[in-house]
Design a protein around this motif. Structure first.
Motif, PDB file in Angstrom:
ATOM      1  N   ILE A  16       0.820  -1.224   0.000  1.00  0.00           N
ATOM      2  CA  ILE A  16       0.000   0.000   0.000  1.00  0.00           C
ATOM      3  C   ILE A  16       0.854   1.274   0.000  1.00  0.00           C
ATOM      4  N   LYS A  70       9.073   7.754   4.163  1.00  0.00           N
ATOM      5  CA  LYS A  70       9.194   6.400   3.626  1.00  0.00           C
ATOM      6  C   LYS A  70       7.884   5.622   3.759  1.00  0.00           C
ATOM      7  N   LEU A  73       8.183  -1.033   3.769  1.00  0.00           N
ATOM      8  CA  LEU A  73       9.013  -1.898   2.923  1.00  0.00           C
ATOM      9  C   LEU A  73       8.818  -3.346   3.332  1.00  0.00           C
ATOM     10  N   GLU A  74       8.608  -4.184   2.328  1.00  0.00           N
ATOM     11  CA  GLU A  74       8.336  -5.594   2.616  1.00  0.00           C
ATOM     12  C   GLU A  74       9.627  -6.330   3.004  1.00  0.00           C
ATOM     13  N   THR A  75       9.516  -7.221   4.007  1.00  0.00           N
ATOM     14  CA  THR A  75      10.644  -8.077   4.401  1.00  0.00           C
ATOM     15  C   THR A  75      10.144  -9.515   4.437  1.00  0.00           C
ATOM     16  N   LEU A 250      -3.487   0.230  13.345  1.00  0.00           N
ATOM     17  CA  LEU A 250      -2.224   0.613  12.724  1.00  0.00           C
ATOM     18  C   LEU A 250      -2.370   1.777  11.746  1.00  0.00           C
ATOM     19  N   GLY A 251      -3.561   1.958  11.223  1.00  0.00           N
ATOM     20  CA  GLY A 251      -3.794   3.043  10.271  1.00  0.00           C
ATOM     21  C   GLY A 251      -3.652   4.419  10.893  1.00  0.00           C
ATOM     22  N   GLU A 266       7.919   7.561   8.946  1.00  0.00           N
ATOM     23  CA  GLU A 266       7.153   6.466   8.333  1.00  0.00           C
ATOM     24  C   GLU A 266       5.929   6.150   9.186  1.00  0.00           C
ATOM     25  N   ALA A 267       5.051   5.299   8.634  1.00  0.00           N
ATOM     26  CA  ALA A 267       3.949   4.761   9.433  1.00  0.00           C
ATOM     27  C   ALA A 267       4.497   3.587  10.244  1.00  0.00           C
ATOM     28  N   VAL A 268       3.857   3.284  11.370  1.00  0.00           N
ATOM     29  CA  VAL A 268       4.286   2.115  12.149  1.00  0.00           C
ATOM     30  C   VAL A 268       3.948   0.819  11.380  1.00  0.00           C
ATOM     31  N   SER A 271       3.463  -3.141   4.865  1.00  0.00           N
ATOM     32  CA  SER A 271       3.012  -2.924   3.490  1.00  0.00           C
ATOM     33  C   SER A 271       1.605  -3.456   3.222  1.00  0.00           C
ATOM     34  N   ALA A 272       0.996  -4.070   4.244  1.00  0.00           N
ATOM     35  CA  ALA A 272      -0.395  -4.558   4.161  1.00  0.00           C
ATOM     36  C   ALA A 272      -0.693  -5.251   2.827  1.00  0.00           C
ATOM     37  N   PRO A 273       0.021  -6.322   2.500  1.00  0.00           N
ATOM     38  CA  PRO A 273      -0.171  -6.954   1.185  1.00  0.00           C
ATOM     39  C   PRO A 273      -1.609  -7.438   0.965  1.00  0.00           C
ATOM     40  N   ASP A 274      -2.333  -7.701   2.067  1.00  0.00           N
ATOM     41  CA  ASP A 274      -3.718  -8.189   1.922  1.00  0.00           C
ATOM     42  C   ASP A 274      -4.652  -7.150   1.314  1.00  0.00           C
ATOM     43  N   ALA A 281      -6.659   1.571   1.599  1.00  0.00           N
ATOM     44  CA  ALA A 281      -5.750   1.787   2.743  1.00  0.00           C
ATOM     45  C   ALA A 281      -6.004   3.135   3.406  1.00  0.00           C
ATOM     46  N   ASN A 282      -5.833   3.155   4.701  1.00  0.00           N
ATOM     47  CA  ASN A 282      -5.949   4.399   5.469  1.00  0.00           C
ATOM     48  C   ASN A 282      -4.595   5.114   5.445  1.00  0.00           C
TER      49      ASN A 282
HETATM   50  P1  NAI Z   1       0.976  -4.838   8.279  1.00  0.00           P
HETATM   51  O1  NAI Z   1       1.171  -3.703   9.240  1.00  0.00           O
HETATM   52  O2  NAI Z   1       1.382  -4.602   6.881  1.00  0.00           O
HETATM   53  O3  NAI Z   1      -0.565  -5.298   8.289  1.00  0.00           O
HETATM   54  C1  NAI Z   1      -1.224  -5.773   9.460  1.00  0.00           C
HETATM   55  C2  NAI Z   1      -2.742  -5.626   9.272  1.00  0.00           C
HETATM   56  O4  NAI Z   1      -3.088  -4.237   9.376  1.00  0.00           O
HETATM   57  C3  NAI Z   1      -3.217  -6.082   7.902  1.00  0.00           C
HETATM   58  O5  NAI Z   1      -4.486  -6.686   8.037  1.00  0.00           O
HETATM   59  C4  NAI Z   1      -3.344  -4.799   7.106  1.00  0.00           C
HETATM   60  O6  NAI Z   1      -4.298  -4.843   6.078  1.00  0.00           O
HETATM   61  C5  NAI Z   1      -3.726  -3.786   8.186  1.00  0.00           C
HETATM   62  N1  NAI Z   1      -3.216  -2.455   7.865  1.00  0.00           N
HETATM   63  C6  NAI Z   1      -1.923  -2.036   7.967  1.00  0.00           C
HETATM   64  N2  NAI Z   1      -1.822  -0.776   7.572  1.00  0.00           N
HETATM   65  C7  NAI Z   1      -3.057  -0.375   7.197  1.00  0.00           C
HETATM   66  C8  NAI Z   1      -3.575   0.850   6.688  1.00  0.00           C
HETATM   67  N3  NAI Z   1      -2.796   1.925   6.472  1.00  0.00           N
HETATM   68  N4  NAI Z   1      -4.908   0.917   6.393  1.00  0.00           N
HETATM   69  C9  NAI Z   1      -5.691  -0.142   6.622  1.00  0.00           C
HETATM   70  N5  NAI Z   1      -5.268  -1.329   7.105  1.00  0.00           N
HETATM   71  C10 NAI Z   1      -3.947  -1.439   7.393  1.00  0.00           C
HETATM   72  O7  NAI Z   1       1.771  -6.076   8.895  1.00  0.00           O
HETATM   73  P2  NAI Z   1       2.211  -7.456   8.213  1.00  0.00           P
HETATM   74  O8  NAI Z   1       1.120  -7.962   7.340  1.00  0.00           O
HETATM   75  O9  NAI Z   1       2.678  -8.261   9.354  1.00  0.00           O
HETATM   76  O10 NAI Z   1       3.475  -7.099   7.342  1.00  0.00           O
HETATM   77  C11 NAI Z   1       3.460  -6.963   5.927  1.00  0.00           C
HETATM   78  C12 NAI Z   1       4.862  -6.589   5.444  1.00  0.00           C
HETATM   79  O11 NAI Z   1       5.235  -5.299   5.930  1.00  0.00           O
HETATM   80  C13 NAI Z   1       5.966  -7.565   5.908  1.00  0.00           C
HETATM   81  O12 NAI Z   1       6.819  -7.798   4.823  1.00  0.00           O
HETATM   82  C14 NAI Z   1       6.677  -6.780   7.011  1.00  0.00           C
HETATM   83  O13 NAI Z   1       8.021  -7.139   7.148  1.00  0.00           O
HETATM   84  C15 NAI Z   1       6.543  -5.348   6.505  1.00  0.00           C
HETATM   85  N6  NAI Z   1       6.625  -4.320   7.559  1.00  0.00           N
HETATM   86  C16 NAI Z   1       7.265  -3.170   7.228  1.00  0.00           C
HETATM   87  C17 NAI Z   1       7.334  -2.133   8.137  1.00  0.00           C
HETATM   88  C18 NAI Z   1       8.016  -0.858   7.726  1.00  0.00           C
HETATM   89  O14 NAI Z   1       8.342  -0.684   6.561  1.00  0.00           O
HETATM   90  N7  NAI Z   1       8.271   0.046   8.634  1.00  0.00           N
HETATM   91  C19 NAI Z   1       6.739  -2.230   9.477  1.00  0.00           C
HETATM   92  C20 NAI Z   1       6.025  -3.468   9.702  1.00  0.00           C
HETATM   93  C21 NAI Z   1       5.998  -4.491   8.765  1.00  0.00           C
END
Ligand code: NAI
Length: 344
Positions: A16, A70, A73-75, A250-251, A266-268, A271-274, A281-282
């Protein structure tokens, strides 16, 4: 307001990321924020474009601008490349991670929350000293990790946190640890914090200590007893998501990675791949991170205008994305926000 342009690196990020970065740029443009963006790639985007999750050009850009916004970023989990986020923090010695959580939408399960988590960002169990020990043909028979916390690293983070507490009028700071079990690893952090408070900060705010597990329980039962939580890397990562949950998820949670030579906002969330590419996305967390960035470059009036416009869009116009129980997509929310910024 200054009209001098401020060079800054922009990393749209993965999942996102580009959607919420576009929303944030629209808001910053409406505010006429004077950033001169240098757009760069990292994470999965970096791997796809150049085989590198943290390309040299991205590092060079941040070294020059010392300032970045930023997207996530996916890991990959388990194997694959090391987190670009962790590497960026190491590269620019971004030792403090500031994660404020404030209730914006009233009437939720927890109302009137105004908390800050300050997380040590470089040490502890995040240093990546991990390996497996193969036994009897099982390559993953034993997994080992080493954590390192130093007096100097703890001290600079604690000084940053205590100075921030004083500068922002926080009444109470709570050191979160697990020194009953990890007596050395988190004991050094606790000991350094208590010592620093006695010598330099006593009387400027109240200092308290709590063990991480009890802290998690207390945050859910009565979060209002806390004001600023200061802790080591892994605990800070977990607690800041918990605290984000108290204010709507998290949004709503922004983060600032602060070092002596650079700062990355950055946001906490990840990348919310789902939900990537669905336009739902919020963007609020990244917008609030942009507000922290405006504070950082000493444009607090613009930061306040941005926070006020977010507040009005969510609470007066009641334009909200799905994670907040609304029906707006990212674009509709952004449009409403930009109208508010423009005073419509
Ligand atoms: P995630 O934070 O991406 O998602 C967790 C849940 O929260 C999901 O259901 C997602 O749809 C929802 N969500 C997150 N942000 C949202 C938004 N802005 N609006 C609406 N819904 C939101 O955590 P997840 O799935 O464990 O991690 C996905 C990828 O992101 C991984 O590759 C991980 O390593 C990476 N990651 C990167 C971070 C960064 O760049 N600072 C921090 C945390 C995870």
């Amino acid at each position: 307001m200054t009209t001098t342009s401020i060079p800054a690196t922009l990393i749209p990020g993965d999942g996102i990321g580009p959607e919420i970065v576009d929303a944030t740029l629209a808001a910053l443009d409406a505010l006429k924020a004077p950033f001169a963006w240098d757009t760069q790639i990292a994470g999965l985007g970096g791997v796809k474009a150049s085989g590198d999750p943290l390309p040299q050009a991205t590092l060079d850009s941040i070294r020059k601008t010392r300032l970045a916004l930023k997207g996530p970023l996916e890991t990959p989990s388990g194997g694959g490349y090391r987190s670009s986020n962790v590497r960026l923090r190491e590269e620019f010695q971004l030792y403090a991670n500031l994660r404020p959580a404030r209730t914006i939408i009233p009437g939720g399960r927890f109302d009137k929350i105004d908390l800050v988590v300050v997380r040590e960002n470089l040490e502890g169990l995040y240093i990546g000293h991990e390996h497996y020990v193969p036994i009897d043909g099982d390559p993953h028979a034993v997994a080992m990790a080493t954590g390192i916390n130093t007096r100097q690293g703890s001290r600079r983070l604690l000084e940053y946190a205590f100075d921030t507490a004083v500068a922002t009028g926080r009444k109470k700071v709570t050191l979160v640890h697990k020194a009953n079990i990890m007596k050395a690893l988190t004991g050094i952090f606790l000991e350094t914090g208590l010592d620093l408070y006695e010598k330099k900060y006593k009387g400027k705010f109240e200092l308290d200590t709590v063990i991480i597990d009890a802290c998690a329980m207390k945050l859910v039962l009565n979060p209002w007893q806390f004001d600023m939580l200061v802790t080591t890397n892994l605990f800070g990562d977990i607690l800041s998501d918990l605290v984000a949950g108290l204010v709507g998820g998290l949004g709503m949670a922004p983060g600032a990675n602060i070092g002596t030579d650079a700062a990355i906002f950055e946001a906490v969330h990840g990348s919310a791949p789902d939900i990537a590419g669905k336009g739902i996305a919020n963007p609020t967390a990244l917008l609030l991170a942009a507000a922290l960035m405006l504070d950082h470059v000493k444009l607090p009036e613009l930061a306040t205008r941005l926070r006020t416009a977010i507040d009005e869009t969510l609470n007066i116009d009641k334009v909200r994305t799905g994670d907040l129980g609304g029906t707006a997509g990212t674009e509709a929310f952004t449009k409403a926000l930009v109208s508010r910024i423009n005073g419509a």
